[in-house]
Design a protein around this motif. Structure first.
Motif, PDB file in Angstrom:
ATOM      1  N   GLU A 167       0.825  -1.201   0.000  1.00  0.00           N
ATOM      2  CA  GLU A 167       0.000   0.000   0.000  1.00  0.00           C
ATOM      3  C   GLU A 167       0.865   1.259   0.000  1.00  0.00           C
ATOM      4  O   GLU A 167       0.573   2.224  -0.702  1.00  0.00           O
ATOM      5  CB  GLU A 167      -0.951   0.005   1.206  1.00  0.00           C
ATOM      6  CG  GLU A 167      -2.085  -0.970   1.095  1.00  0.00           C
ATOM      7  CD  GLU A 167      -2.973  -0.703  -0.105  1.00  0.00           C
ATOM      8  OE1 GLU A 167      -3.330   0.469  -0.361  1.00  0.00           O
ATOM      9  OE2 GLU A 167      -3.311  -1.684  -0.800  1.00  0.00           O
ATOM     10  N   ASN A 168       1.939   1.244   0.784  1.00  0.00           N
ATOM     11  CA  ASN A 168       2.848   2.399   0.829  1.00  0.00           C
ATOM     12  C   ASN A 168       3.518   2.623  -0.514  1.00  0.00           C
ATOM     13  O   ASN A 168       3.685   3.763  -0.951  1.00  0.00           O
ATOM     14  CB  ASN A 168       3.897   2.207   1.916  1.00  0.00           C
ATOM     15  CG  ASN A 168       3.316   2.272   3.315  1.00  0.00           C
ATOM     16  OD1 ASN A 168       2.202   2.791   3.512  1.00  0.00           O
ATOM     17  ND2 ASN A 168       4.025   1.736   4.286  1.00  0.00           N
TER      18      ASN A 168
ATOM     19  N   LYS B  66       2.261   1.793  -3.428  1.00  0.00           N
ATOM     20  CA  LYS B  66       1.223   2.306  -4.328  1.00  0.00           C
ATOM     21  C   LYS B  66       1.040   3.804  -4.138  1.00  0.00           C
ATOM     22  O   LYS B  66       0.872   4.552  -5.104  1.00  0.00           O
ATOM     23  CB  LYS B  66      -0.102   1.593  -4.106  1.00  0.00           C
ATOM     24  CG  LYS B  66      -0.148   0.190  -4.657  1.00  0.00           C
ATOM     25  CD  LYS B  66      -1.512  -0.428  -4.371  1.00  0.00           C
ATOM     26  CE  LYS B  66      -1.609  -1.852  -4.884  1.00  0.00           C
ATOM     27  NZ  LYS B  66      -2.909  -2.463  -4.569  1.00  0.00           N
ATOM     28  N   LYS B  67       1.056   4.258  -2.871  1.00  0.00           N
ATOM     29  CA  LYS B  67       0.872   5.684  -2.579  1.00  0.00           C
ATOM     30  C   LYS B  67       2.028   6.510  -3.125  1.00  0.00           C
ATOM     31  O   LYS B  67       1.838   7.619  -3.614  1.00  0.00           O
ATOM     32  CB  LYS B  67       0.752   5.898  -1.083  1.00  0.00           C
ATOM     33  CG  LYS B  67      -0.568   5.416  -0.517  1.00  0.00           C
ATOM     34  CD  LYS B  67      -0.620   5.584   0.992  1.00  0.00           C
ATOM     35  CE  LYS B  67      -1.901   5.005   1.554  1.00  0.00           C
ATOM     36  NZ  LYS B  67      -1.943   5.055   3.008  1.00  0.00           N
TER      37      LYS B  67
ATOM     38  N   ARG C 222       3.835   5.837  -5.753  1.00  0.00           N
ATOM     39  CA  ARG C 222       3.797   5.854  -7.218  1.00  0.00           C
ATOM     40  C   ARG C 222       2.631   6.646  -7.764  1.00  0.00           C
ATOM     41  O   ARG C 222       2.624   7.003  -8.927  1.00  0.00           O
ATOM     42  CB  ARG C 222       3.728   4.424  -7.745  1.00  0.00           C
ATOM     43  CG  ARG C 222       5.017   3.695  -7.547  1.00  0.00           C
ATOM     44  CD  ARG C 222       4.983   2.391  -8.247  1.00  0.00           C
ATOM     45  NE  ARG C 222       6.311   1.794  -8.221  1.00  0.00           N
ATOM     46  CZ  ARG C 222       6.663   0.771  -8.943  1.00  0.00           C
ATOM     47  NH1 ARG C 222       5.804   0.223  -9.758  1.00  0.00           N
ATOM     48  NH2 ARG C 222       7.878   0.293  -8.870  1.00  0.00           N
ATOM     49  N   GLU C 223       1.605   6.903  -6.966  1.00  0.00           N
ATOM     50  CA  GLU C 223       0.439   7.651  -7.444  1.00  0.00           C
ATOM     51  C   GLU C 223       0.829   9.112  -7.644  1.00  0.00           C
ATOM     52  O   GLU C 223       1.481   9.714  -6.800  1.00  0.00           O
ATOM     53  CB  GLU C 223      -0.705   7.549  -6.452  1.00  0.00           C
ATOM     54  CG  GLU C 223      -1.308   6.171  -6.379  1.00  0.00           C
ATOM     55  CD  GLU C 223      -2.405   6.060  -5.336  1.00  0.00           C
ATOM     56  OE1 GLU C 223      -2.674   7.045  -4.616  1.00  0.00           O
ATOM     57  OE2 GLU C 223      -3.009   4.983  -5.232  1.00  0.00           O
ATOM     58  N   PRO C 224       0.392   9.676  -8.787  1.00  0.00           N
ATOM     59  CA  PRO C 224       0.715  11.105  -9.048  1.00  0.00           C
ATOM     60  C   PRO C 224      -0.122  12.047  -8.217  1.00  0.00           C
ATOM     61  O   PRO C 224      -1.093  11.806  -7.687  1.00  0.00           O
ATOM     62  CB  PRO C 224       0.382  11.284 -10.536  1.00  0.00           C
ATOM     63  CG  PRO C 224      -0.381  10.092 -10.976  1.00  0.00           C
ATOM     64  CD  PRO C 224      -0.262   9.052  -9.903  1.00  0.00           C
TER      65      PRO C 224
END
Length: 93
Positions: A85-86, A88-89, A91-93
């Motif tokens: 989850e960390n 993913k956060k 890498r999210e723009p």
């Protein structure tokens, strides 16, 4: 649901066990207990009563170690999920 009666053989004696679990499962449990008792009997030469107690202690030891391992694996899984989850956060723009 009705209990199922299953006849098993442990340490040369037949027992009828009433359980909500299926016959195959009860046979697996009985096979495990029979194997444990046989192994301990060969190693210790104890009277049957003491052998039964030692078998119970050994089986509960196995169960507790398995539960501890399940707990450890769940914690590891939770940690891995959190790391994912960390990532993913990040890498999210």
């Amino acid at each position: 649901m009705q209990k199922i009666r299953t006849t098993v053989k442990i340490a040369g004696k037949e027992y009828t066990i009433a359980s909500y679990d299926g016959e195959e499962y009860v046979q697996r449990v009985a096979t495990y207990v029979n194997r444990k008792m046989n192994d301990l009997s060969l190693a210790t030469r104890l009277p049957v009563g003491q052998l039964a107690v030692l078998t119970a202690v050994s089986a509960v030891d196995d169960m507790m170690k398995a539960r501890d391992e399940v707990g450890r694996l769940r914690a590891e899984l939770d940690e891995t999920r959190q790391e994912l989850e960390n990532l993913k956060k990040v890498r999210e723009p």
